[in-house]
Design a protein around this motif. Structure first.
Motif, short mmCIF file in Angstrom:
data_model
loop_
_atom_site.label_atom_id
_atom_site.label_comp_id
_atom_site.label_asym_id
_atom_site.label_seq_id
_atom_site.Cartn_x
_atom_site.Cartn_y
_atom_site.Cartn_z
N ALA A 1 0.85 -1.15 -0.16
CA ALA A 1 0.10 0.15 0.07
C ALA A 1 0.89 1.23 -0.05
O ALA A 1 2.01 1.08 0.73
CB ALA A 1 -0.93 -0.08 1.25
N GLU B 1 -8.35 3.88 -3.02
CA GLU B 1 -8.24 2.44 -3.53
C GLU B 1 -6.58 2.46 -3.97
O GLU B 1 -6.12 1.23 -3.71
CB GLU B 1 -9.09 2.62 -4.98
CG GLU B 1 -10.57 2.41 -4.45
CD GLU B 1 -11.57 2.47 -5.66
OE1 GLU B 1 -12.38 1.80 -5.72
OE2 GLU B 1 -10.95 3.13 -6.85
N LEU C 1 -5.11 1.39 -0.66
CA LEU C 1 -5.37 -0.08 -0.17
C LEU C 1 -4.99 -1.06 -1.32
O LEU C 1 -4.90 -2.29 -0.93
CB LEU C 1 -6.67 0.02 0.05
CG LEU C 1 -7.09 0.77 1.23
CD1 LEU C 1 -8.85 0.57 1.26
CD2 LEU C 1 -6.61 0.53 2.51
N THR C 2 -4.67 -0.61 -2.71
CA THR C 2 -4.11 -1.62 -3.69
C THR C 2 -5.48 -2.39 -3.95
O THR C 2 -5.42 -3.50 -4.13
CB THR C 2 -3.00 -2.34 -3.39
OG1 THR C 2 -3.11 -3.29 -2.32
CG2 THR C 2 -1.78 -1.38 -3.12
N LEU C 3 -6.75 -1.91 -3.64
CA LEU C 3 -7.83 -2.64 -4.03
C LEU C 3 -8.98 -1.69 -4.77
O LEU C 3 -9.04 -0.47 -4.54
CB LEU C 3 -8.37 -3.12 -2.56
CG LEU C 3 -7.71 -4.00 -1.47
CD1 LEU C 3 -8.48 -4.10 -0.20
CD2 LEU C 3 -7.65 -5.46 -2.31
N THR C 4 -9.80 -2.24 -5.20
CA THR C 4 -10.82 -1.60 -5.67
C THR C 4 -12.19 -1.86 -5.11
O THR C 4 -12.54 -3.12 -4.72
CB THR C 4 -11.34 -2.39 -7.58
OG1 THR C 4 -10.03 -2.15 -8.33
CG2 THR C 4 -12.40 -1.64 -7.98
N LEU C 5 -12.78 -0.77 -4.65
CA LEU C 5 -13.88 -0.87 -3.57
C LEU C 5 -15.17 -0.85 -4.24
O LEU C 5 -16.19 -1.29 -3.77
CB LEU C 5 -13.68 0.46 -2.60
CG LEU C 5 -12.33 0.49 -1.67
CD1 LEU C 5 -12.11 1.55 -1.04
CD2 LEU C 5 -12.26 -0.81 -0.88
N THR D 1 -17.58 -3.74 -4.22
CA THR D 1 -16.98 -5.04 -4.65
C THR D 1 -17.02 -5.67 -3.19
O THR D 1 -17.17 -5.35 -2.37
CB THR D 1 -15.44 -4.56 -5.12
OG1 THR D 1 -14.81 -4.04 -3.90
CG2 THR D 1 -15.55 -3.77 -6.31
N ALA E 1 -14.45 -6.87 -1.97
CA ALA E 1 -13.44 -6.37 -1.17
C ALA E 1 -14.14 -5.16 -0.07
O ALA E 1 -13.84 -4.97 0.96
CB ALA E 1 -12.09 -6.00 -1.93
N GLY E 2 -14.73 -4.26 -1.01
CA GLY E 2 -15.49 -3.15 -0.42
C GLY E 2 -16.34 -3.56 0.76
O GLY E 2 -16.35 -2.62 1.75
N GLU F 1 -16.05 -6.22 2.49
CA GLU F 1 -15.53 -6.82 3.64
C GLU F 1 -15.01 -5.72 4.47
O GLU F 1 -14.95 -5.92 5.83
CB GLU F 1 -14.44 -7.82 3.06
CG GLU F 1 -13.76 -8.73 4.08
CD GLU F 1 -12.97 -9.54 3.75
OE1 GLU F 1 -11.92 -10.05 4.46
OE2 GLU F 1 -13.24 -9.93 2.42
#
Length: 310
Positions: A2, A45, A48-52, A63, A65-66, A68
Protein backbone atom coordinates in the motif's frame (compact mmCIF):
# COMPACT_ATOMS: atom_id res chain seq x y z
CA UNK A 1 2.38 -2.76 -0.98
CA UNK A 2 0.00 0.00 0.00
CA UNK A 3 1.21 3.53 -0.80
CA UNK A 4 0.56 5.61 2.29
CA UNK A 5 -2.22 5.29 4.86
CA UNK A 6 -5.87 6.14 4.27
CA UNK A 7 -7.12 9.29 5.94
CA UNK A 8 -10.23 9.52 8.11
CA UNK A 9 -11.76 11.83 5.51
CA UNK A 10 -11.24 9.23 2.80
CA UNK A 11 -12.89 6.57 4.93
CA UNK A 12 -15.85 8.90 5.53
CA UNK A 13 -16.13 9.39 1.77
CA UNK A 14 -15.97 5.62 1.25
CA UNK A 15 -18.79 5.00 3.73
CA UNK A 16 -20.88 7.81 2.24
CA UNK A 17 -20.63 6.42 -1.31
CA UNK A 18 -21.44 2.92 -0.04
CA UNK A 19 -24.57 4.20 1.74
CA UNK A 20 -25.69 6.61 -0.99
CA UNK A 21 -25.37 4.20 -3.92
CA UNK A 22 -23.99 6.83 -6.32
CA UNK A 23 -21.09 9.28 -6.34
CA UNK A 24 -23.47 12.13 -7.17
CA UNK A 25 -25.72 11.59 -4.14
CA UNK A 26 -22.70 11.03 -1.89
CA UNK A 27 -21.10 14.28 -3.09
CA UNK A 28 -24.33 16.19 -2.40
CA UNK A 29 -24.58 14.61 1.04
CA UNK A 30 -20.96 15.52 1.84
CA UNK A 31 -21.17 19.04 0.38
CA UNK A 32 -18.26 18.57 -1.99
CA UNK A 33 -17.89 18.35 -5.77
CA UNK A 34 -18.19 14.99 -7.49
CA UNK A 35 -14.69 15.25 -9.07
CA UNK A 36 -13.20 15.85 -5.59
CA UNK A 37 -15.01 12.81 -4.22
CA UNK A 38 -13.96 10.65 -7.17
CA UNK A 39 -10.33 11.70 -6.75
CA UNK A 40 -10.38 10.89 -3.03
CA UNK A 41 -11.91 7.44 -3.57
CA UNK A 42 -9.35 6.75 -6.29
CA UNK A 43 -6.58 7.78 -3.88
CA UNK A 44 -8.03 5.50 -1.19
CA UNK A 45 -8.20 2.55 -3.60
CA UNK A 46 -4.61 3.20 -4.64
CA UNK A 47 -3.52 3.36 -1.01
CA UNK A 48 -5.23 0.03 -0.24
CA UNK A 49 -4.31 -1.52 -3.63
CA UNK A 50 -7.94 -2.62 -3.87
CA UNK A 51 -10.96 -1.73 -5.98
CA UNK A 52 -13.79 -0.78 -3.61
CA UNK A 53 -16.61 0.03 -6.05
CA UNK A 54 -18.03 -1.26 -9.29
CA UNK A 55 -19.28 1.68 -11.35
CA UNK A 56 -22.06 1.48 -13.93
CA UNK A 57 -24.72 3.70 -15.47
CA UNK A 58 -27.28 2.38 -12.98
CA UNK A 59 -25.21 3.29 -9.95
CA UNK A 60 -22.31 2.24 -7.77
CA UNK A 61 -22.05 -1.05 -5.89
CA UNK A 62 -19.45 -2.36 -3.50
CA UNK A 63 -16.99 -4.96 -4.65
CA UNK A 64 -16.47 -8.03 -2.42
CA UNK A 65 -13.39 -6.28 -1.01
CA UNK A 66 -15.41 -3.11 -0.40
CA UNK A 67 -18.12 -5.05 1.45
CA UNK A 68 -15.49 -6.72 3.62
CA UNK A 69 -13.87 -3.40 4.58
CA UNK A 70 -17.02 -1.33 5.09
CA UNK A 71 -17.65 -2.25 8.73
CA UNK A 72 -13.97 -1.77 9.55
CA UNK A 73 -14.11 1.70 8.04
CA UNK A 74 -17.16 2.55 10.13
CA UNK A 75 -15.39 1.35 13.28
CA UNK A 76 -12.31 3.46 12.54
CA UNK A 77 -14.49 6.54 11.99
CA UNK A 78 -16.37 5.84 15.20
CA UNK A 79 -13.15 5.44 17.17
CA UNK A 80 -11.89 8.76 15.87
CA UNK A 81 -15.16 10.51 16.72
CA UNK A 82 -15.02 8.87 20.13
CA UNK A 83 -11.48 10.12 20.66
CA UNK A 84 -12.52 13.68 19.82
CA UNK A 85 -15.63 13.44 22.01
CA UNK A 86 -13.59 12.04 24.90
CA UNK A 87 -11.06 14.85 24.56
CA UNK A 88 -13.89 17.40 24.61
CA UNK A 89 -15.38 15.76 27.71
CA UNK A 90 -12.02 15.89 29.48
CA UNK A 91 -11.68 19.57 28.63
CA UNK A 92 -15.17 20.81 29.38
CA UNK A 93 -17.39 17.93 30.52
CA UNK A 94 -19.77 15.84 28.41
CA UNK A 95 -20.73 17.61 25.19
CA UNK A 96 -20.89 17.37 21.44
CA UNK A 97 -23.65 16.08 19.20
CA UNK A 98 -25.00 12.56 19.62
CA UNK A 99 -27.52 10.93 17.27
CA UNK A 100 -30.21 9.08 19.19
CA UNK A 101 -33.03 6.99 17.74
CA UNK A 102 -36.41 6.46 19.40
CA UNK A 103 -39.52 4.50 18.52
CA UNK A 104 -42.60 6.61 17.64
CA UNK A 105 -44.49 4.77 20.40
CA UNK A 106 -41.93 5.99 22.96
CA UNK A 107 -40.34 9.29 21.97
CA UNK A 108 -43.29 11.73 22.03
CA UNK A 109 -44.41 10.51 25.47
CA UNK A 110 -40.98 10.25 27.13
CA UNK A 111 -38.62 12.84 25.65
CA UNK A 112 -40.57 15.96 26.79
CA UNK A 113 -40.06 14.75 30.37
CA UNK A 114 -36.29 14.16 30.16
CA UNK A 115 -34.71 16.44 27.53
CA UNK A 116 -34.82 19.58 29.66
CA UNK A 117 -33.18 17.73 32.54
CA UNK A 118 -30.47 16.32 30.29
CA UNK A 119 -29.81 19.78 28.88
CA UNK A 120 -29.45 21.11 32.43
CA UNK A 121 -27.06 18.28 33.37
CA UNK A 122 -25.02 18.57 30.15
CA UNK A 123 -25.25 22.15 28.79
CA UNK A 124 -22.82 21.37 25.95
CA UNK A 125 -24.61 18.18 24.90
CA UNK A 126 -26.76 18.20 21.76
CA UNK A 127 -29.06 15.30 20.92
CA UNK A 128 -30.14 14.81 17.32
CA UNK A 129 -33.35 12.77 17.66
CA UNK A 130 -34.62 10.47 14.92
CA UNK A 131 -37.88 8.48 15.07
CA UNK A 132 -38.25 5.20 13.19
CA UNK A 133 -39.43 1.63 13.52
CA UNK A 134 -37.44 -0.43 16.08
CA UNK A 135 -35.83 -2.74 13.50
CA UNK A 136 -34.77 0.20 11.34
CA UNK A 137 -33.27 1.94 14.37
CA UNK A 138 -31.36 -1.20 15.32
CA UNK A 139 -29.88 -1.38 11.80
CA UNK A 140 -28.97 2.32 11.83
CA UNK A 141 -27.22 1.83 15.16
CA UNK A 142 -25.27 -1.20 13.96
CA UNK A 143 -24.18 0.60 10.79
CA UNK A 144 -23.09 3.76 12.59
CA UNK A 145 -25.80 6.18 11.46
CA UNK A 146 -26.93 6.50 15.09
CA UNK A 147 -24.91 6.60 18.31
CA UNK A 148 -27.68 5.45 20.67
CA UNK A 149 -31.21 4.12 20.54
CA UNK A 150 -33.91 4.27 23.18
CA UNK A 151 -36.53 1.64 22.38
CA UNK A 152 -38.28 -1.36 23.94
CA UNK A 153 -36.57 -4.73 24.10
CA UNK A 154 -35.85 -7.17 22.58
CA UNK A 155 -32.82 -6.68 20.38
CA UNK A 156 -31.82 -9.31 17.87
CA UNK A 157 -28.04 -9.04 18.07
CA UNK A 158 -25.25 -9.48 20.60
CA UNK A 159 -23.25 -6.66 18.97
CA UNK A 160 -25.15 -4.13 21.09
CA UNK A 161 -24.90 -3.28 24.76
CA UNK A 162 -28.17 -2.42 26.49
CA UNK A 163 -28.87 -0.67 29.77
CA UNK A 164 -32.35 -1.13 31.21
CA UNK A 165 -34.01 2.21 31.95
CA UNK A 166 -37.48 1.30 33.25
CA UNK A 167 -40.46 -1.01 32.81
CA UNK A 168 -43.72 0.35 31.46
CA UNK A 169 -47.03 -1.50 31.92
CA UNK A 170 -49.50 -1.96 29.09
CA UNK A 171 -52.98 -1.13 30.36
CA UNK A 172 -56.34 -2.08 28.90
CA UNK A 173 -58.55 0.68 27.48
CA UNK A 174 -62.22 0.04 26.76
CA UNK A 175 -65.14 2.28 25.67
CA UNK A 176 -67.37 3.54 28.49
CA UNK A 177 -70.33 1.47 27.29
CA UNK A 178 -68.39 -1.77 26.92
CA UNK A 179 -69.29 -4.78 29.06
CA UNK A 180 -65.78 -4.85 30.55
CA UNK A 181 -66.16 -1.23 31.71
CA UNK A 182 -68.98 -2.34 34.04
CA UNK A 183 -66.73 -4.72 35.98
CA UNK A 184 -65.04 -3.50 39.15
CA UNK A 185 -62.16 -5.91 38.56
CA UNK A 186 -61.23 -7.39 35.20
CA UNK A 187 -59.83 -10.91 35.38
CA UNK A 188 -57.89 -12.67 32.65
CA UNK A 189 -60.88 -14.94 32.01
CA UNK A 190 -62.95 -11.92 31.03
CA UNK A 191 -60.73 -11.41 27.98
CA UNK A 192 -61.83 -14.68 26.33
CA UNK A 193 -63.41 -14.02 22.91
CA UNK A 194 -62.79 -10.27 23.19
CA UNK A 195 -61.56 -8.43 20.06
CA UNK A 196 -58.13 -6.99 20.87
CA UNK A 197 -56.72 -4.20 18.70
CA UNK A 198 -52.95 -4.02 18.22
CA UNK A 199 -50.25 -2.10 16.42
CA UNK A 200 -48.72 -3.58 13.29
CA UNK A 201 -46.41 -6.59 13.59
CA UNK A 202 -43.26 -4.45 13.21
CA UNK A 203 -43.78 -3.17 16.76
CA UNK A 204 -42.56 -5.28 19.70
CA UNK A 205 -45.82 -4.85 21.64
CA UNK A 206 -47.70 -6.67 18.87
CA UNK A 207 -45.91 -9.92 19.68
CA UNK A 208 -46.52 -9.49 23.42
CA UNK A 209 -50.23 -8.91 22.92
CA UNK A 210 -50.53 -11.76 20.43
CA UNK A 211 -48.96 -14.18 22.94
CA UNK A 212 -51.41 -13.05 25.63
CA UNK A 213 -54.37 -13.38 23.28
CA UNK A 214 -53.38 -16.91 22.28
CA UNK A 215 -53.02 -17.91 25.93
CA UNK A 216 -56.32 -16.40 27.06
CA UNK A 217 -58.51 -17.18 24.05
CA UNK A 218 -58.90 -13.56 22.94
CA UNK A 219 -59.02 -12.55 19.28
CA UNK A 220 -56.55 -10.21 17.60
CA UNK A 221 -58.51 -8.00 15.18
CA UNK A 222 -56.11 -8.51 12.27
CA UNK A 223 -58.13 -6.34 9.87
CA UNK A 224 -57.75 -3.36 12.19
CA UNK A 225 -54.04 -3.29 13.07
CA UNK A 226 -53.14 0.28 13.98
CA UNK A 227 -50.33 2.34 12.50
CA UNK A 228 -50.05 4.47 15.65
CA UNK A 229 -51.19 4.59 19.26
CA UNK A 230 -53.56 7.43 18.35
CA UNK A 231 -55.16 5.22 15.69
CA UNK A 232 -55.72 2.45 18.25
CA UNK A 233 -57.31 4.89 20.67
CA UNK A 234 -59.69 6.19 17.99
CA UNK A 235 -60.73 2.67 16.97
CA UNK A 236 -61.46 1.79 20.60
CA UNK A 237 -63.60 4.92 20.91
CA UNK A 238 -65.55 3.82 17.80
CA UNK A 239 -66.28 0.44 19.40
CA UNK A 240 -64.14 -1.69 17.08
CA UNK A 241 -62.52 -3.48 20.03
CA UNK A 242 -60.39 -2.97 23.12
CA UNK A 243 -56.63 -2.42 23.28
CA UNK A 244 -53.57 -2.58 25.50
CA UNK A 245 -51.81 0.79 25.41
CA UNK A 246 -48.51 1.84 27.05
CA UNK A 247 -48.79 3.64 30.36
CA UNK A 248 -46.71 6.63 29.19
CA UNK A 249 -49.10 7.18 26.29
CA UNK A 250 -52.11 6.90 28.58
CA UNK A 251 -50.53 9.33 31.07
CA UNK A 252 -49.83 11.82 28.28
CA UNK A 253 -52.86 11.52 26.03
CA UNK A 254 -55.89 10.00 27.75
CA UNK A 255 -57.70 12.34 30.08
CA UNK A 256 -61.25 12.12 31.39
CA UNK A 257 -63.84 12.61 30.14
CA UNK A 258 -62.94 10.99 26.85
CA UNK A 259 -65.32 8.08 26.56
CA UNK A 260 -62.61 5.62 27.61
CA UNK A 261 -61.96 3.56 30.71
CA UNK A 262 -58.42 2.51 31.69
CA UNK A 263 -58.05 -0.72 33.63
CA UNK A 264 -55.32 -3.00 34.93
CA UNK A 265 -55.92 -6.74 34.56
CA UNK A 266 -55.67 -8.92 37.64
CA UNK A 267 -53.20 -11.81 37.25
CA UNK A 268 -51.69 -10.30 34.08
CA UNK A 269 -48.31 -8.57 34.02
CA UNK A 270 -47.95 -7.10 30.55
CA UNK A 271 -45.18 -4.54 30.18
CA UNK A 272 -42.49 -3.09 27.94
CA UNK A 273 -38.87 -2.89 29.06
CA UNK A 274 -37.17 0.22 27.72
CA UNK A 275 -33.43 0.23 27.18
CA UNK A 276 -30.70 2.56 26.06
CA UNK A 277 -28.50 0.71 23.56
CA UNK A 278 -25.18 1.36 21.85
CA UNK A 279 -22.57 -0.59 19.92
CA UNK A 280 -20.62 -2.89 22.21
CA UNK A 281 -17.22 -1.38 21.28
CA UNK A 282 -18.31 2.25 21.29
CA UNK A 283 -15.55 4.48 22.68
CA UNK A 284 -18.17 6.52 24.56
CA UNK A 285 -19.67 3.57 26.41
CA UNK A 286 -18.69 4.89 29.86
CA UNK A 287 -20.54 8.14 29.17
CA UNK A 288 -23.56 6.24 27.79
CA UNK A 289 -23.90 4.34 31.07
CA UNK A 290 -23.79 7.65 32.92
CA UNK A 291 -26.44 9.01 30.54
CA UNK A 292 -28.65 5.98 31.19
CA UNK A 293 -28.48 6.67 34.93
CA UNK A 294 -29.45 10.29 34.32
CA UNK A 295 -32.45 9.20 32.25
CA UNK A 296 -33.58 6.77 34.98
CA UNK A 297 -33.39 9.55 37.57
CA UNK A 298 -35.39 11.95 35.40
CA UNK A 299 -38.07 9.34 34.74
CA UNK A 300 -38.38 8.69 38.49
CA UNK A 301 -38.60 12.43 39.16
CA UNK A 302 -40.98 13.43 36.38
CA UNK A 303 -43.05 10.34 35.59
CA UNK A 304 -43.72 8.91 39.01
CA UNK A 305 -47.48 8.97 38.39
CA UNK A 306 -47.23 7.05 35.10
CA UNK A 307 -46.97 3.63 36.81
CA UNK A 308 -43.48 2.88 35.46
CA UNK A 309 -41.19 0.67 37.57
CA UNK A 310 -37.42 0.19 37.80
Amino acid sequence: MASGNPTIKQLEYFVSVAESGTFRRAAERLGISQPTLTAQIYSLEKSLTLTLFERSRSGTTLTPAGRELLNNARQVIEEMRGLMDQAAMINSGPGGTFRIGVSPTVGPYLLPHILSGLNHAYPSLKLYVRENMPKALELDLLEGRLDLVLIPQPFGTSRLTTEVLFHEPLQLIVPEGHQLAKLKQIKTRHLRDQNILTLEAQYSSYHQVRTVCEALGANIARDYEGTSLDALRQMVMMGVGVAFLPALYIYSEIHQPQGLIVRDIDELKLQRTHVLAWRRNSPNRAFYRQLAENIRSLVKENLGQAKVTF
